[in-house]
Design an enzyme around this catalytic site. Structure first.
Site, PDB file in Angstrom:
ATOM      1  N   GLY A 246       0.827  -1.200   0.000  1.00  0.00           N
ATOM      2  CA  GLY A 246       0.000   0.000   0.000  1.00  0.00           C
ATOM      3  C   GLY A 246       0.864   1.254   0.000  1.00  0.00           C
TER       4      GLY A 246
ATOM      5  CD  GLN B 114       2.424   6.365   4.623  1.00  0.00           C
ATOM      6  OE1 GLN B 114       3.346   5.993   5.313  1.00  0.00           O
ATOM      7  NE2 GLN B 114       2.447   7.524   3.966  1.00  0.00           N
ATOM      8  CB  SER B 115       3.980  -0.761   1.882  1.00  0.00           C
ATOM      9  OG  SER B 115       4.734  -1.936   2.085  1.00  0.00           O
ATOM     10  CG  ASN B 116       5.286  -0.349   8.098  1.00  0.00           C
ATOM     11  OD1 ASN B 116       5.627   0.799   8.304  1.00  0.00           O
ATOM     12  ND2 ASN B 116       4.160  -0.854   8.584  1.00  0.00           N
TER      13      ASN B 116
ATOM     14  CB  ALA C 182       7.112  -0.547   0.069  1.00  0.00           C
TER      15      ALA C 182
END
Length: 344
Positions: free
Chosen positions: A83, A85-87, A89
């Site tokens: 997403g 706000q992917s951690n 990523a």
């Protein structure tokens, strides 16, 4: 002494991203605030937010094994999805920067939020700082499909890409939390305590599956782990976690027959959906911050800790029990949810 689990894990290439075990600390002020002293229940916190690369978090444990395989195979570009706000990523971008590997992030709009902080701050800001090439997809586009299309383009250009699915939650990625189960067991000996249960958030299922597989191989049983789903309903989360736990056990060479009821998942903290705040999450984040000076994230560990607070307040644990909450990181996400917390 090397365990069966240690021996099985040693067969897989691993990049050392943690540089040692993460600490476990007792939450004395929270125990006092919740009246746990009177109940003789001990609360401990494992600081998987306390890591040196990219702001820390549970995805680094998964990336140790994904990156180990990538380096062995001569991969020059890692593509992953998540997403806005992917951690996962963010940490993939940080790890690639450290290793000198190109990184491309395919981000989808998994949460119905459009505030400027959500779009540009938090993990998104860090993705940029770590030098990743970011592709933000329009609503309705399948990130995994787009990642495979991009990988095909890179292969046609003579590159050697690797696509890592959401959260790094594959059997290979889950090895990171099987290894964490062994780490926790060693720390129990050092602390002279045995945890009644280990609690975590459950999104893409890899953290729960890895711990469950690890504790199963250590003879403690997969049900040592309890999680709160933050992504899907309970049945969907349980089916995915059971499947991934079985796959991880098979990868480790185990023929253990894992029962369905060995997977303990609660979906009571999901609220209206993934990434959407709940009053219980807000209370949990503030309580941890004001009692222990520690920061939970609003998407994963905030909701999981809200679930643990409910268990403790309802008397789920008995006199003499010791419980371990794994803080899985994601602190940058707090800055993307500024409007949520400032409004309180």
């Amino acid at each position: 002494m090397q365990t069966v689990l240690d021996k099985a894990l040693s067969a897989f290439p691993r990049a050392d991203l943690l540089q040692g075990p993460t600490p476990i600390q007792r939450a004395c002020r929270l125990e006092q605030q919740l009246g746990l002293h009177e109940q003789q229940v001990q609360l401990y916190i494992k600081r998987d937010d306390h890591m040196l690369i990219g702001g820390g978090g549970n995805k680094l444990r998964k990336l140790e094994f994904h990156l180990g395989a990538a380096l062995q195979d001569g991969i020059d570009t890692i593509i992953t999805v998540g997403g806005i706000q992917s951690n996962h990523a963010r940490l993939t971008a940080a790890v690639c920067a450290r290793q000198g590997i190109d990184c491309e992030l395919i981000l989808s709009r998994a949460v119905p939020k459009r505030e400027a902080d959500y779009e540009l701050n938090g993990n998104r800001l860090l993705d940029h700082l770590f030098g990743a090439r970011v592709h933000v997809l329009p609503q309705g586009k399948d990130a995994q499909v787009q990642a495979e299309i991009r990988a095909a383009q890179l292969r046609a250009a003579g590159r050697k890409p690797l696509v890592i699915p959401t959260g790094g939650s594959t059997p290979v990625g889950s090895l990171g939390y099987a290894r964490c189960a062994a780490e926790i067991t060693r720390q129990e000996t050092e602390l002279d305590v045995q945890f009644t249960q280990v609690m975590i958030a459950n999104g893409s299922a890899g953290t729960h599956a890895g711990l469950a597989a690890g504790f199963e191989l250590l003879g403690r049983g997969a049900a040592t782990v309890r999680s709160w789903s933050v992504l899907t309903d309970r049945d969907t989360a349980a089916a995915r976690t059971l499947q991934l736990t079985r796959q991880t056990l098979a990868l480790l060479g185990s023929s253990a027959a894992l029962r369905t009821d060995a997977i303990d998942i609660d979906a009571s903290q999901l609220g209206e959906g993934y990434g959407l705040p709940t009053p219980a999450m807000l209370e949990a984040v503030q309580l941890m911050a004001r009692c222990e000076g520690l920061l939970l994230d609003p998407v994963y560990s905030g909701k999981a800790f809200a679930g643990l607070l409910g268990d403790l307040r309802q008397g789920r644990y008995r006199s003499g029990d010791s419980v371990l909450f794994v803080m899985t990181g994601g602190t940058p996400g707090l800055y993307a949810y500024r409007d949520t917390f400032i409004a309180r």
